[in-house]
Motif scaffolding. Structure first.
Motif, mmCIF file in Angstrom:
data_model
loop_
_atom_site.group_PDB
_atom_site.id
_atom_site.type_symbol
_atom_site.label_atom_id
_atom_site.label_comp_id
_atom_site.label_asym_id
_atom_site.label_seq_id
_atom_site.Cartn_x
_atom_site.Cartn_y
_atom_site.Cartn_z
ATOM 1 N N TRP A 112 -40.626 -18.549 14.680
ATOM 2 C CA TRP A 112 -39.964 -18.684 15.968
ATOM 3 C C TRP A 112 -39.191 -17.411 16.283
ATOM 4 O O TRP A 112 -38.963 -16.577 15.415
ATOM 5 C CB TRP A 112 -39.030 -19.900 15.981
ATOM 6 C CG TRP A 112 -37.810 -19.749 15.132
ATOM 7 C CD1 TRP A 112 -36.570 -19.357 15.536
ATOM 8 C CD2 TRP A 112 -37.706 -19.964 13.721
ATOM 9 N NE1 TRP A 112 -35.708 -19.317 14.469
ATOM 10 C CE2 TRP A 112 -36.384 -19.690 13.344
ATOM 11 C CE3 TRP A 112 -38.605 -20.364 12.737
ATOM 12 C CZ2 TRP A 112 -35.936 -19.795 12.037
ATOM 13 C CZ3 TRP A 112 -38.159 -20.473 11.433
ATOM 14 C CH2 TRP A 112 -36.841 -20.193 11.097
ATOM 15 N N ASN A 114 -35.745 -15.700 17.308
ATOM 16 C CA ASN A 114 -34.308 -15.935 17.230
ATOM 17 C C ASN A 114 -33.614 -14.702 17.801
ATOM 18 O O ASN A 114 -33.479 -13.694 17.121
ATOM 19 C CB ASN A 114 -33.877 -16.186 15.788
ATOM 20 C CG ASN A 114 -32.441 -16.645 15.687
ATOM 21 O OD1 ASN A 114 -31.805 -16.936 16.692
ATOM 22 N ND2 ASN A 114 -31.936 -16.711 14.471
ATOM 23 N N GLY A 115 -33.214 -14.800 19.059
ATOM 24 C CA GLY A 115 -32.613 -13.643 19.721
ATOM 25 C C GLY A 115 -33.668 -12.588 19.972
ATOM 26 O O GLY A 115 -34.599 -12.790 20.734
ATOM 27 N N LYS A 117 -35.342 -11.084 17.310
ATOM 28 C CA LYS A 117 -36.198 -10.928 16.131
ATOM 29 C C LYS A 117 -37.021 -12.188 15.880
ATOM 30 O O LYS A 117 -36.659 -13.284 16.302
ATOM 31 C CB LYS A 117 -35.374 -10.565 14.900
ATOM 32 C CG LYS A 117 -34.384 -11.609 14.473
ATOM 33 C CD LYS A 117 -33.629 -11.144 13.240
ATOM 34 C CE LYS A 117 -32.702 -12.254 12.754
ATOM 35 N NZ LYS A 117 -32.071 -11.928 11.502
ATOM 36 N N GLU A 119 -38.459 -14.821 13.269
ATOM 37 C CA GLU A 119 -38.147 -15.355 11.946
ATOM 38 C C GLU A 119 -39.294 -16.228 11.466
ATOM 39 O O GLU A 119 -39.989 -16.853 12.258
ATOM 40 C CB GLU A 119 -36.853 -16.155 11.989
ATOM 41 C CG GLU A 119 -35.652 -15.289 12.298
ATOM 42 C CD GLU A 119 -34.349 -15.939 11.904
ATOM 43 O OE1 GLU A 119 -34.343 -16.765 10.965
ATOM 44 O OE2 GLU A 119 -33.343 -15.621 12.543
ATOM 45 N N SER A 149 -28.887 -27.071 12.841
ATOM 46 C CA SER A 149 -28.130 -25.944 12.303
ATOM 47 C C SER A 149 -28.542 -25.611 10.874
ATOM 48 O O SER A 149 -28.342 -24.499 10.414
ATOM 49 C CB SER A 149 -26.636 -26.246 12.362
ATOM 50 O OG SER A 149 -26.348 -27.390 11.583
ATOM 51 N N PHE A 152 -32.377 -23.710 11.550
ATOM 52 C CA PHE A 152 -32.537 -22.732 12.618
ATOM 53 C C PHE A 152 -31.228 -22.068 13.033
ATOM 54 O O PHE A 152 -31.202 -21.290 13.972
ATOM 55 C CB PHE A 152 -33.193 -23.395 13.837
ATOM 56 C CG PHE A 152 -34.587 -23.874 13.557
ATOM 57 C CD1 PHE A 152 -35.664 -23.022 13.690
ATOM 58 C CD2 PHE A 152 -34.825 -25.171 13.138
ATOM 59 C CE1 PHE A 152 -36.945 -23.445 13.424
ATOM 60 C CE2 PHE A 152 -36.104 -25.608 12.866
ATOM 61 C CZ PHE A 152 -37.165 -24.745 13.004
ATOM 62 N N ASN A 153 -30.120 -22.388 12.366
ATOM 63 C CA ASN A 153 -28.806 -21.810 12.660
ATOM 64 C C ASN A 153 -28.423 -21.959 14.127
ATOM 65 O O ASN A 153 -27.949 -21.021 14.757
ATOM 66 C CB ASN A 153 -28.752 -20.330 12.255
ATOM 67 C CG ASN A 153 -28.916 -20.151 10.769
ATOM 68 O OD1 ASN A 153 -28.440 -20.963 9.982
ATOM 69 N ND2 ASN A 153 -29.607 -19.099 10.377
ATOM 70 N N LEU A 154 -28.660 -23.148 14.680
ATOM 71 C CA LEU A 154 -28.326 -23.402 16.080
ATOM 72 C C LEU A 154 -27.072 -24.266 16.156
ATOM 73 O O LEU A 154 -26.930 -25.240 15.426
ATOM 74 C CB LEU A 154 -29.480 -24.127 16.779
ATOM 75 C CG LEU A 154 -30.805 -23.380 16.833
ATOM 76 C CD1 LEU A 154 -31.884 -24.276 17.413
ATOM 77 C CD2 LEU A 154 -30.675 -22.124 17.663
ATOM 78 N N THR A 158 -31.044 -26.098 22.129
ATOM 79 C CA THR A 158 -31.872 -25.043 22.700
ATOM 80 C C THR A 158 -33.331 -25.475 22.665
ATOM 81 O O THR A 158 -33.759 -26.140 21.732
ATOM 82 C CB THR A 158 -31.726 -23.746 21.871
ATOM 83 O OG1 THR A 158 -30.351 -23.432 21.744
ATOM 84 C CG2 THR A 158 -32.443 -22.593 22.515
ATOM 85 N N LYS A 160 -36.989 -24.521 21.909
ATOM 86 C CA LYS A 160 -37.662 -23.525 21.075
ATOM 87 C C LYS A 160 -39.159 -23.774 21.074
ATOM 88 O O LYS A 160 -39.614 -24.915 21.089
ATOM 89 C CB LYS A 160 -37.179 -23.604 19.621
ATOM 90 C CG LYS A 160 -35.807 -23.066 19.378
ATOM 91 C CD LYS A 160 -35.851 -21.577 19.245
ATOM 92 C CE LYS A 160 -34.489 -21.051 18.861
ATOM 93 N NZ LYS A 160 -34.378 -19.645 19.047
ATOM 94 N N VAL A 162 -42.057 -23.171 18.540
ATOM 95 C CA VAL A 162 -42.230 -22.879 17.118
ATOM 96 C C VAL A 162 -43.723 -22.874 16.812
ATOM 97 O O VAL A 162 -44.439 -23.810 17.158
ATOM 98 C CB VAL A 162 -41.505 -23.930 16.248
ATOM 99 C CG1 VAL A 162 -41.702 -23.636 14.770
ATOM 100 C CG2 VAL A 162 -40.026 -23.992 16.595
#
Length: 171
Positions: A112, A114-115, A117, A119, A149, A152-154, A158, A160, A162
């Protein structure tokens, strides 16, 4: 002036059928030549046949798991992924059963953005190193309001997209 032998005359009808036959055969030859010159015929060798078959099975596996089937679906595996990229037990058990029935091994990766970049992480339990003759298939899954979280550190929901990438191989 026509030469008559044995009392018969010249048969124009027979000549017409002969000319039609020659013209038809030339037309068929021209059509066959055109077809074989304009298309590429791909016939996999017997050694590639197993890989083609395994790749098609991989697409079928992803298609079966791409449903709204709760924890056993691709979306359920993404939404309910726990720390260490461990998919739900139901998903793991179902995929393991399918792979065991095919006498195959599999690696499942989630990819996916992430910003700025890209990942990528492999799911726990399906992160072995494939052999060189492995085949890879993928499917994109859109997850709306993803708020996971752990994987995916969300922190806010959001949407997404994937990519679920499945690599299959046999030993």
């Amino acid at each position: 002036m026509c030469l008559q032998i044995g009392g018969g005359g010249m048969d124009l009808r027979g000549q017409t059928f002969t000319l039609e036959g020659v013209a038809a055969s030339l037309l068929i030859l021209l059509a066959v030549y055109t077809i074989f010159q304009s298309t590429v015929v791909i016939a996999p060798s017997w050694s590639d046949y197993a890989n083609v078959q395994l790749k098609q099975l991989g697409y079928d596996i992803l298609r079966v798991f791409d449903s709204d089937g709760g924890n056993s679906s691709l979306k359920g595996a993404i939404v309910n992924c726990s720390s260490g990229f461990k998919a739900p037990d139901e998903f793991n058990a179902n995929l393991s059963k399918i792979l065991d029935s095919l006498n195959a091994f599999g690696k499942v990766e989630l990819i996916w953005v992430n910003g700025s970049k890209i990942e990528s992480h492999a799911l726990y339990g399906f992160n072995k190193t494939p052999t060189p003759d492995a085949v890879r298939v993928s499917r994109f899954v859109v997850v709306q309001d993803l708020n996971n979280s752990e994987c995916f550190n969300l922190t806010t929901p959001t949407t997404k997209v994937v990519e679920v990438r499945l690599t299959l191989w046999r030993t």
